[in-house]
Enzyme design. Sequence first.
Site, PDB file in Angstrom:
ATOM      1  CG  ASN A   9       9.310 -16.472  49.280  1.00 26.30           C
ATOM      2  OD1 ASN A   9       8.418 -17.305  49.076  1.00 26.30           O
ATOM      3  ND2 ASN A   9      10.575 -16.690  48.957  1.00 26.30           N
ATOM      4  CE  LYS A  11      12.566 -18.298  52.182  1.00 25.86           C
ATOM      5  NZ  LYS A  11      13.982 -18.260  51.888  1.00 25.86           N
ATOM      6  CG  HIS A  96      13.411 -16.884  45.592  1.00 22.66           C
ATOM      7  ND1 HIS A  96      14.198 -17.788  46.262  1.00 22.66           N
ATOM      8  CD2 HIS A  96      13.059 -15.938  46.497  1.00 22.66           C
ATOM      9  CE1 HIS A  96      14.316 -17.402  47.528  1.00 22.66           C
ATOM     10  NE2 HIS A  96      13.627 -16.282  47.694  1.00 22.66           N
ATOM     11  CD  GLU A  98      14.866 -20.286  49.018  1.00 22.28           C
ATOM     12  OE1 GLU A  98      13.648 -20.485  48.887  1.00 22.28           O
ATOM     13  OE2 GLU A  98      15.349 -19.624  49.963  1.00 22.28           O
ATOM     14  CD  GLU A 168      14.957 -12.084  47.755  1.00 23.95           C
ATOM     15  OE1 GLU A 168      14.399 -11.815  48.819  1.00 23.95           O
ATOM     16  OE2 GLU A 168      14.816 -13.166  47.170  1.00 23.95           O
ATOM     17  N   GLY A 174      18.025 -16.365  54.234  1.00 24.44           N
ATOM     18  CA  GLY A 174      17.843 -17.431  55.222  1.00 24.44           C
ATOM     19  C   GLY A 174      19.073 -17.683  56.072  1.00 24.44           C
ATOM     20  CB  SER A 213      18.658 -12.194  56.921  1.00 25.90           C
ATOM     21  OG  SER A 213      19.006 -13.536  56.605  1.00 25.90           O
TER      22      SER A 213
HETATM   23  C1  PEP Z   1      13.364 -14.853  50.530  1.00 22.39           C
HETATM   24  O1  PEP Z   1      12.973 -16.011  50.618  1.00 22.39           O
HETATM   25  O2  PEP Z   1      13.113 -14.177  49.515  1.00 22.39           O
HETATM   26  C2  PEP Z   1      14.127 -14.289  51.644  1.00 22.39           C
HETATM   27  C3  PEP Z   1      14.609 -13.071  51.538  1.00 22.39           C
HETATM   28  O3  PEP Z   1      14.276 -15.077  52.740  1.00 22.39           O
HETATM   29  P1  PEP Z   1      14.805 -14.626  54.217  1.00 22.39           P
HETATM   30  O4  PEP Z   1      14.085 -13.353  54.553  1.00 22.39           O
HETATM   31  O5  PEP Z   1      14.448 -15.768  55.104  1.00 22.39           O
HETATM   32  O6  PEP Z   1      16.264 -14.400  54.086  1.00 22.39           O
END
Ligand code: PEP
Length: 250
Positions: A9, A11, A96, A98, A168, A174, A213
């Site tokens: 992803n 973003k 997601h 976000e 997630e 993040g 992460s």
């Molecule tokens: C994501 O954006 O789905 C995600 C898991 O981000 P990160 O790996 O940066 O935590």
Amino acid sequence: MPNLIFAANWKMNQAPADAAAFLRTFTDQYPRQQDRRVLFFPPAVSLHAVLQGVRERSDLEAGVQNIHWEDKGAFTGETSGPLARAAGARHVLVGHSERRHVFGETDEETGKKVVAAFRAGLTPTVCVGETLAQREAGETIAVVKRQLRAALAGVDVASLVTAIIAYEPVWAIGTGKTATPADASAVHVAIRAELRAIAGERAAVIPILYGGSVNKSNVETLLAAAEVDGVLVGGASLDAEQWLAIVRAS
Ligand code: PEP
């Protein structure tokens, strides 16, 4: 049938030229591996560049990060499922964290987007996960089940078994904090049970990814956890060398 999924992803990062350069580096160094698929979720404006970069590789697929639930109309700034599909997307991220927490997307809207994705011929990767406050209150499983039920409410079993689910935890995205493999596994097992309750034994084939992460140092232990069928990666997927190390994990 490949049984592991590695999803990137990006973003709001990677302009078309950056995406093209990334895919050149990546495809040069990553030969097809029979047991896995790699999915890219670039910003919509870079989808074409990614599709060009993966055009000779059926193990590499691409999609968009969001769609509207309507197919067309006066929704300035939005992209619909049919538009994304016509532009070459095969996949879409739905729900997601976000989208939920920065843009206020509700469970109901997530459900409408999942229906719109299937209507357009896109495979949704349905994201669910609890906040830190919800985890500390012992609500993780209840929250994840509620999000899953709402996201899949309008979907028939034949479509549902072609979806991808991503767990997630919001507090891990993040932040550099990762769920332990045991914690991730406990939630994945609960998600699998919920999917079986909705779709019966056919739910066994639905991939459940972990995201939050993930990086080249922790990916192998997460992949070894029960019911973890792959990873959804944000920050660490932006660097081709790091992404190469992640997708090679076993
Ligand atoms: C994501 O954006 O789905 C995600 C898991 O981000 P990160 O790996 O940066 O935590």
